[in-house]
Structures are given as C-alpha cells and as structure tokens.
Scaffold this motif. Structure first.
Motif, PDB file in Angstrom:
ATOM      1  N   GLN A  94       0.832  -1.203   0.000  1.00  0.00           N
ATOM      2  CA  GLN A  94       0.000   0.000   0.000  1.00  0.00           C
ATOM      3  C   GLN A  94       0.867   1.254   0.000  1.00  0.00           C
ATOM      4  N   ASN A  95       2.193   1.066  -0.183  1.00  0.00           N
ATOM      5  CA  ASN A  95       3.122   2.196  -0.139  1.00  0.00           C
ATOM      6  C   ASN A  95       4.222   2.021  -1.175  1.00  0.00           C
ATOM      7  N   ILE A  96       3.843   1.853  -2.424  1.00  0.00           N
ATOM      8  CA  ILE A  96       4.834   1.570  -3.455  1.00  0.00           C
ATOM      9  C   ILE A  96       5.791   2.747  -3.666  1.00  0.00           C
ATOM     10  N   ASP A  97       5.275   3.981  -3.544  1.00  0.00           N
ATOM     11  CA  ASP A  97       6.134   5.154  -3.739  1.00  0.00           C
ATOM     12  C   ASP A  97       7.224   5.238  -2.682  1.00  0.00           C
ATOM     13  N   GLY A  98       6.890   4.849  -1.457  1.00  0.00           N
ATOM     14  CA  GLY A  98       7.883   4.873  -0.398  1.00  0.00           C
ATOM     15  C   GLY A  98       8.928   3.775  -0.553  1.00  0.00           C
ATOM     16  N   LEU A  99       8.490   2.583  -0.973  1.00  0.00           N
ATOM     17  CA  LEU A  99       9.405   1.453  -1.070  1.00  0.00           C
ATOM     18  C   LEU A  99      10.453   1.633  -2.158  1.00  0.00           C
ATOM     19  N   VAL A 100      10.098   2.294  -3.257  1.00  0.00           N
ATOM     20  CA  VAL A 100      11.063   2.437  -4.346  1.00  0.00           C
ATOM     21  C   VAL A 100      12.085   3.547  -4.091  1.00  0.00           C
ATOM     22  N   GLN A 101      12.002   4.168  -2.941  1.00  0.00           N
ATOM     23  CA  GLN A 101      12.967   5.211  -2.592  1.00  0.00           C
ATOM     24  C   GLN A 101      14.235   4.648  -1.944  1.00  0.00           C
ATOM     25  N   LYS A 102      14.216   3.355  -1.595  1.00  0.00           N
ATOM     26  CA  LYS A 102      15.366   2.791  -0.890  1.00  0.00           C
ATOM     27  C   LYS A 102      15.597   1.337  -1.306  1.00  0.00           C
ATOM     28  N   PRO A 103      16.839   0.831  -1.105  1.00  0.00           N
ATOM     29  CA  PRO A 103      17.145  -0.551  -1.467  1.00  0.00           C
ATOM     30  C   PRO A 103      16.231  -1.527  -0.708  1.00  0.00           C
ATOM     31  N   PRO A 104      15.931  -2.680  -1.306  1.00  0.00           N
ATOM     32  CA  PRO A 104      16.437  -3.158  -2.596  1.00  0.00           C
ATOM     33  C   PRO A 104      15.574  -2.775  -3.791  1.00  0.00           C
ATOM     34  N   PHE A 105      14.571  -1.915  -3.566  1.00  0.00           N
ATOM     35  CA  PHE A 105      13.614  -1.616  -4.627  1.00  0.00           C
ATOM     36  C   PHE A 105      13.858  -0.284  -5.333  1.00  0.00           C
ATOM     37  N   ASP A 106      15.016   0.334  -5.071  1.00  0.00           N
ATOM     38  CA  ASP A 106      15.282   1.647  -5.664  1.00  0.00           C
ATOM     39  C   ASP A 106      15.629   1.571  -7.160  1.00  0.00           C
ATOM     40  N   LEU A 107      15.745   0.377  -7.706  1.00  0.00           N
ATOM     41  CA  LEU A 107      15.956   0.217  -9.142  1.00  0.00           C
ATOM     42  C   LEU A 107      14.639   0.142  -9.910  1.00  0.00           C
ATOM     43  N   LEU A 108      13.528   0.211  -9.197  1.00  0.00           N
ATOM     44  CA  LEU A 108      12.216   0.100  -9.826  1.00  0.00           C
ATOM     45  C   LEU A 108      11.619   1.479 -10.113  1.00  0.00           C
ATOM     46  N   ASP A 109      11.000   1.595 -11.268  1.00  0.00           N
ATOM     47  CA  ASP A 109      10.180   2.758 -11.603  1.00  0.00           C
ATOM     48  C   ASP A 109       8.722   2.379 -11.410  1.00  0.00           C
ATOM     49  N   VAL A 110       7.910   3.309 -10.938  1.00  0.00           N
ATOM     50  CA  VAL A 110       6.487   3.052 -10.735  1.00  0.00           C
ATOM     51  C   VAL A 110       5.710   3.557 -11.945  1.00  0.00           C
ATOM     52  N   ILE A 111       4.923   2.671 -12.551  1.00  0.00           N
ATOM     53  CA  ILE A 111       4.107   3.037 -13.698  1.00  0.00           C
ATOM     54  C   ILE A 111       2.652   2.673 -13.418  1.00  0.00           C
ATOM     55  N   ASP A 112       1.739   3.291 -14.135  1.00  0.00           N
ATOM     56  CA  ASP A 112       0.312   2.993 -14.033  1.00  0.00           C
ATOM     57  C   ASP A 112      -0.080   2.045 -15.158  1.00  0.00           C
ATOM     58  N   VAL A 113      -0.800   0.976 -14.787  1.00  0.00           N
ATOM     59  CA  VAL A 113      -1.205  -0.035 -15.755  1.00  0.00           C
ATOM     60  C   VAL A 113      -2.715  -0.267 -15.627  1.00  0.00           C
ATOM     61  N   THR A 114      -3.367  -0.469 -16.768  1.00  0.00           N
ATOM     62  CA  THR A 114      -4.804  -0.730 -16.796  1.00  0.00           C
ATOM     63  C   THR A 114      -5.098  -1.887 -17.740  1.00  0.00           C
ATOM     64  N   ARG A 115      -5.994  -2.766 -17.318  1.00  0.00           N
ATOM     65  CA  ARG A 115      -6.511  -3.808 -18.202  1.00  0.00           C
ATOM     66  C   ARG A 115      -7.958  -4.072 -17.828  1.00  0.00           C
ATOM     67  N   GLY A 116      -8.876  -3.723 -18.718  1.00  0.00           N
ATOM     68  CA  GLY A 116     -10.295  -3.886 -18.414  1.00  0.00           C
ATOM     69  C   GLY A 116     -10.678  -3.052 -17.206  1.00  0.00           C
ATOM     70  N   VAL A 117     -11.283  -3.710 -16.205  1.00  0.00           N
ATOM     71  CA  VAL A 117     -11.698  -3.010 -14.993  1.00  0.00           C
ATOM     72  C   VAL A 117     -10.586  -2.950 -13.951  1.00  0.00           C
ATOM     73  N   LEU A 118      -9.439  -3.568 -14.252  1.00  0.00           N
ATOM     74  CA  LEU A 118      -8.334  -3.624 -13.295  1.00  0.00           C
ATOM     75  C   LEU A 118      -7.374  -2.461 -13.507  1.00  0.00           C
TER      76      LEU A 118
END
Length: 203
Positions: A94-118
């Motif tokens: 529930q906090n993806i923006d916070g997690l990608v600010q520090k290792p080990p997830f700091d190599l990840l970019d956050v993008i928005d994805v949509t498929r149908g109702v999801l």
C-alpha cells in the motif's frame, strides 16, 4: 509489510504452454488477457495458501502485439527452451512510492497499468529485466479496490513452499513453507488439483 500477490511463469508460446500447464495443474485457467503496454498476454490460476489466496500467472510475449516499452519479466528475448520457466514473484504493498525510494527496490520505476476493470501501479525495472534475476519481487499496488481473484472460486491448487537466496531478507508475510538462506535460485513448489507435486526453479 509486503504481501505475496502472485507468482509468474514464462513461456515462448502461451497457448501451447497453457495446455501443458493445465494438464499438470489438473484445472483450466480462470482467466487471462493482453497487456497492450508491454505486448504480452497471460493465463491465470488461483492458488490457495495457508493464509490467503494468490494467483499463478503464465505470461508470454504476444507475437501479434507491438510493445510500447520494454517487455516486463525479462520477456524481451525468447527462451532457449520451450519448457515453462519460473520467472519470479510479485509482492503487493500500500506504499509503493515509499518502497522504491530505498534498497532493494530503488531500481524500480512506478508506472500505471490498466486492463479492463483492473487498475494497478507497478514497480518495474527500466529495461524490463527481473530484479536480482527474479530473486527479488516486482511490486504492485492495486487501485480501486479490484483484484484479479475477485469472485474466483478455489481451484484446489496449493502453494506448498518457496525457496531462494533473498527471501529471508524480505519483510513479507510468507503464507507457505519458506526455505531460507543459501545460494539457491528461486524455486516454487505447488500441489496440483490432482494431488501431484509440481516444482519450478529459476534456470
């Protein structure tokens, strides 16, 4: 704390591999679809765990689609083998923006994805490669209160265990047996609907 969301398997040919995996699991997929952004398509199965259901995703490059960015899960190149491959796993937060600010997830970019109702926000590497060769998960934050497992009945597949070199260092609620430590690559053990044990391991 992170939560196991789903496990990803890969293949060169989705339909052929879906037929093989359905026979192995003893049940047909409950759904699937296409990812226009990545030029991929998938099939999904529900998996029971000790605490909550997760799902199994079989994903492949869609030969009829042109990706708009690098394909995720390392699917830019075909596999050398026609066997179904264990790619990795995805953890929800529930906090993806916070997690990608520090290792080990700091190599990840956050993008928005949509498929149908999801709708979901996804933490992915810039080049679509797996994080630490699949030893660490991609991140997902579902939006709008919807999830692929909504309304899906149990398919009598169970997640027995996961093992891997990086798993014991993750702040994740593991809903299965966990083999910790060591230098082993990621592996997953499932109990199929027919009671057979299936094992998948990163090559």
């Amino acid at each position: 704390m992170l939560k196991l969301d789903h496990i990803a398997l890969g293949a060169n040919d989705l339909e052929k591999s879906c037929e093989t995996l359905s026979q192995q699991l003893g049940v047909l997929p409950f759904g699937g679809g296409e990812h226009e952004l990545f030029g991929t398509h998938n099939k999904l199965w529900r998996i029971e765990t000790a605490d909550y259901p997760v799902y199994l995703e079989l994903i492949a490059a869609n030969p009829k689609a042109e990706p708009k960015r690098a394909r995720w899960f390392g699917l830019e190149k075909p596999f050398l083998s026609e066997d179904i491959q264990l790619l990795g796993f995805i953890a929800s937060t529930q906090n993806i923006d916070g997690l990608v600010q520090k290792p080990p997830f700091d190599l990840l970019d956050v993008i928005d994805v949509t498929r149908g109702v999801l709708n979901w926000r996804f933490g992915i590497t810039k080049d679509g490669a797996l994080l630490d060769d699949g030893a660490l998960p991609y991140l997902i934050e579902w939006q709008g209160g919807r999830h692929p497992l909504d309304g899906v009945a149990p398919q009598h597949i169970e997640l027995k265990s996961m093992a891997g070199k990086a798993l014991d260092g993750l702040d994740l609620n593991w809903p299965c047996m966990l083999a910790r430590g060591g230098a082993q690559a990621l592996s997953v053990e499932l109990i199929a609907a027919n009671g057979e044990t299936l094992r998948f391991k990163r090559a």
